[in-house]
Write a protein that holds these residues in place. Structure first.
Motif, PDB file in Angstrom:
ATOM      1  N   ALA A  14       0.988  -1.192  -0.084  1.00  0.00           N
ATOM      2  CA  ALA A  14      -0.138   0.047  -0.033  1.00  0.00           C
ATOM      3  C   ALA A  14       0.906   1.285   0.083  1.00  0.00           C
ATOM      4  N   GLY A  15       0.538   2.336  -0.676  1.00  0.00           N
ATOM      5  CA  GLY A  15       1.207   3.469  -1.070  1.00  0.00           C
ATOM      6  C   GLY A  15       2.134   3.462  -2.153  1.00  0.00           C
ATOM      7  N   SER A  62     -13.001   7.162  -7.757  1.00  0.00           N
ATOM      8  CA  SER A  62     -12.183   6.170  -6.843  1.00  0.00           C
ATOM      9  C   SER A  62     -10.675   6.369  -6.888  1.00  0.00           C
ATOM     10  N   ARG A  66      -4.895   9.723  -8.333  1.00  0.00           N
ATOM     11  CA  ARG A  66      -3.939   8.887  -7.924  1.00  0.00           C
ATOM     12  C   ARG A  66      -3.594   8.096  -9.181  1.00  0.00           C
ATOM     13  N   SER A  84       0.231   5.768  -5.234  1.00  0.00           N
ATOM     14  CA  SER A  84      -0.768   5.690  -3.681  1.00  0.00           C
ATOM     15  C   SER A  84      -1.801   4.416  -3.876  1.00  0.00           C
ATOM     16  N   LYS A  86      -4.006   1.354  -2.998  1.00  0.00           N
ATOM     17  CA  LYS A  86      -4.570   0.816  -1.827  1.00  0.00           C
ATOM     18  C   LYS A  86      -5.032  -0.581  -1.910  1.00  0.00           C
ATOM     19  N   GLU A  88      -7.849  -1.898  -1.814  1.00  0.00           N
ATOM     20  CA  GLU A  88      -9.154  -2.135  -2.594  1.00  0.00           C
ATOM     21  C   GLU A  88      -8.856  -1.858  -4.158  1.00  0.00           C
ATOM     22  N   ASP A  89      -7.573  -1.273  -4.375  1.00  0.00           N
ATOM     23  CA  ASP A  89      -7.131  -1.459  -6.027  1.00  0.00           C
ATOM     24  C   ASP A  89      -6.912  -2.722  -6.452  1.00  0.00           C
TER      25      ASP A  89
END
Length: 122
Positions: A14-15, A62, A66, A84, A86, A88-89
């Motif tokens: 993440a990130g 969403s 990004r 970035s 997440k 949920e991606d």
């Protein structure tokens, strides 16, 4: 007959960031509206980003701010820069082509699809 081949998927924390590519072949000089979709297990396929033949772009809420969609017409390649990231991606990401002027990311409007590339964010 348009053929689309995605690459660039993988696992990232993440990130982090990834850049997806979609190589297109079989063009006859016609321009297309191109888009990235994604589908997570148990969920419907959803539009992520679109770029029309005139360069107009659209993004899902969403991913705004990004993700960036772009294309290199000389290389017949579509890109999706994802920053970035997440959890949920996480999904299978597909590129797709539709007639020029299509600016709605509705899967049924896109007649050509790649095989997909997996993105996993932990």
């Amino acid at each position: 007959h348009v053929q689309l081949v995605e690459s660039g998927g993988g696992s990232v924390q993440a990130g982090g960031s990834l850049r997806l590519s979609c190589a297109a072949s079989g063009y006859t000089g016609r321009r297309y509206s191109m888009a990235w979709f994604r589908q997570a297990p148990g969920k419907e396929r959803e539009g992520v980003a679109l770029i029309d033949s005139d360069g107009t772009t659209r993004y899902a809420d969403s991913v705004k701010g990004r993700f960036t969609i772009s294309q290199d017409n000389a290389k017949n390649t579509l890109y999706l820069q994802m920053n970035s990231l997440k959890p949920e991606d996480t999904a299978m990401y597909y590129c797709a082509a539709a007639p020029p002027g299509i600016r709605i990311m509705f899967p049924a409007l896109f007649g050509y699809w790649g095989q997909g590339t997996q993105v996993t964010v932990s």
